[in-house]
Design a protein around this motif. Structure first.
Motif, mmCIF file in Angstrom:
data_model
loop_
_atom_site.group_PDB
_atom_site.id
_atom_site.type_symbol
_atom_site.label_atom_id
_atom_site.label_comp_id
_atom_site.label_asym_id
_atom_site.label_seq_id
_atom_site.Cartn_x
_atom_site.Cartn_y
_atom_site.Cartn_z
ATOM 1 N N SER A 1 0.866 -1.173 0.000
ATOM 2 C CA SER A 1 0.000 0.000 0.000
ATOM 3 C C SER A 1 0.902 1.221 0.000
ATOM 4 O O SER A 1 1.639 1.458 0.961
ATOM 5 C CB SER A 1 -0.901 -0.005 1.238
ATOM 6 N N VAL A 2 0.896 1.949 -1.102
ATOM 7 C CA VAL A 2 1.786 3.091 -1.245
ATOM 8 C C VAL A 2 0.955 4.357 -1.394
ATOM 9 O O VAL A 2 0.087 4.429 -2.266
ATOM 10 C CB VAL A 2 2.705 2.929 -2.487
ATOM 11 N N PRO A 3 1.161 5.371 -0.538
ATOM 12 C CA PRO A 3 0.433 6.634 -0.699
ATOM 13 C C PRO A 3 0.777 7.283 -2.037
ATOM 14 O O PRO A 3 1.856 7.064 -2.597
ATOM 15 C CB PRO A 3 0.939 7.504 0.454
ATOM 16 N N TRP B 1 4.144 12.106 -1.283
ATOM 17 C CA TRP B 1 4.988 12.166 -0.094
ATOM 18 C C TRP B 1 5.325 13.618 0.170
ATOM 19 O O TRP B 1 5.501 14.409 -0.751
ATOM 20 C CB TRP B 1 6.265 11.359 -0.313
ATOM 21 N N ASP B 2 5.470 13.966 1.439
ATOM 22 C CA ASP B 2 5.866 15.336 1.763
ATOM 23 C C ASP B 2 7.392 15.433 1.777
ATOM 24 O O ASP B 2 8.103 14.460 1.485
ATOM 25 C CB ASP B 2 5.235 15.805 3.075
ATOM 26 N N ALA B 3 7.903 16.603 2.118
ATOM 27 C CA ALA B 3 9.348 16.843 2.087
ATOM 28 C C ALA B 3 10.106 15.995 3.107
ATOM 29 O O ALA B 3 11.314 15.824 2.993
ATOM 30 C CB ALA B 3 9.627 18.322 2.333
ATOM 31 N N THR C 1 -0.464 14.971 3.756
ATOM 32 C CA THR C 1 -1.792 15.229 4.320
ATOM 33 C C THR C 1 -2.196 16.644 3.925
ATOM 34 O O THR C 1 -1.358 17.549 3.883
ATOM 35 C CB THR C 1 -1.787 15.111 5.854
ATOM 36 N N ASN C 2 -3.447 16.840 3.649
ATOM 37 C CA ASN C 2 -3.947 18.136 3.195
ATOM 38 C C ASN C 2 -4.287 19.018 4.399
ATOM 39 O O ASN C 2 -5.423 19.088 4.855
ATOM 40 C CB ASN C 2 -5.177 17.931 2.298
ATOM 41 N N THR C 3 -3.267 19.715 4.922
ATOM 42 C CA THR C 3 -3.438 20.610 6.068
ATOM 43 C C THR C 3 -2.924 21.992 5.701
ATOM 44 O O THR C 3 -2.225 22.170 4.689
ATOM 45 C CB THR C 3 -2.647 20.092 7.283
ATOM 46 N N ASN C 4 -3.230 22.966 6.529
ATOM 47 C CA ASN C 4 -2.722 24.325 6.293
ATOM 48 C C ASN C 4 -1.202 24.348 6.343
ATOM 49 O O ASN C 4 -0.564 25.050 5.554
ATOM 50 C CB ASN C 4 -3.304 25.302 7.310
ATOM 51 N N GLU C 5 -0.618 23.605 7.268
ATOM 52 C CA GLU C 5 0.841 23.561 7.379
ATOM 53 C C GLU C 5 1.464 22.982 6.101
ATOM 54 O O GLU C 5 2.445 23.515 5.575
ATOM 55 C CB GLU C 5 1.242 22.712 8.584
ATOM 56 N N ALA C 6 0.867 21.909 5.568
ATOM 57 C CA ALA C 6 1.363 21.308 4.324
ATOM 58 C C ALA C 6 1.198 22.274 3.156
ATOM 59 O O ALA C 6 2.072 22.377 2.295
ATOM 60 C CB ALA C 6 0.628 19.995 4.052
ATOM 61 N N TRP C 7 0.075 23.000 3.125
ATOM 62 C CA TRP C 7 -0.164 23.976 2.054
ATOM 63 C C TRP C 7 0.887 25.080 2.089
ATOM 64 O O TRP C 7 1.434 25.467 1.059
ATOM 65 C CB TRP C 7 -1.569 24.551 2.176
ATOM 66 N N GLU C 8 1.183 25.595 3.277
ATOM 67 C CA GLU C 8 2.204 26.639 3.407
ATOM 68 C C GLU C 8 3.570 26.129 2.947
ATOM 69 O O GLU C 8 4.328 26.847 2.308
ATOM 70 C CB GLU C 8 2.279 27.139 4.851
ATOM 71 N N MET C 9 3.879 24.875 3.257
ATOM 72 C CA MET C 9 5.152 24.295 2.824
ATOM 73 C C MET C 9 5.197 24.188 1.296
ATOM 74 O O MET C 9 6.216 24.476 0.676
ATOM 75 C CB MET C 9 5.361 22.925 3.456
#
Length: 106
Positions: free
Chosen positions: A7-9, A12-14, A20-28
């Motif tokens: 199971s592979v997402p 991937w984030d940095a 994940t779709n969050t405000n912190e991720a959006w700002e990044m």
């Protein structure tokens, strides 16, 4: 019934974690895209803005001596006057058959 092998997402984030779709991720993401454009890794012309209406470009020459700008409550207002040679002019045309004039606006 099949067996799940892995199971592979999808993203991937940095930090190598599932995105994940969050405000912190959006700002990044915003900061990463800004730095990528600055470093020349992304052509700014390749970015399509679908949130805002198409930019309108008015090509009439302006009189820069009469240009004014003001900034109030977060709104920038520009007052631009057309250059004298770009202004609408009225031209009188004399008609030979009856001597009456016809006015044309350019």
């Amino acid at each position: 019934m099949g067996q799940e092998i892995a199971s592979v997402p999808l993203s991937w984030d940095a930090y190598g974690k599932p995105y994940t779709n969050t405000n912190e991720a959006w700002e990044m993401l915003l900061q990463a895209s800004k730095h990528a454009r600055y470093l020349g890794l992304v052509d700014p012309a390749a970015i399509i803005d679908r949130k805002n209406p198409q930019t309108q470009v008015y090509a009439a020459p302006i009189n820069t001596e009469r240009a004014e700008a003001s900034y109030k409550d977060g709104l920038l207002t520009l007052l631009l006057s057309k250059a004298e040679d770009a202004r609408t002019r009225t031209i009188k045309v004399n008609v030979a058959n009856n001597g009456a004039g016809i006015l044309f606006e350019q």
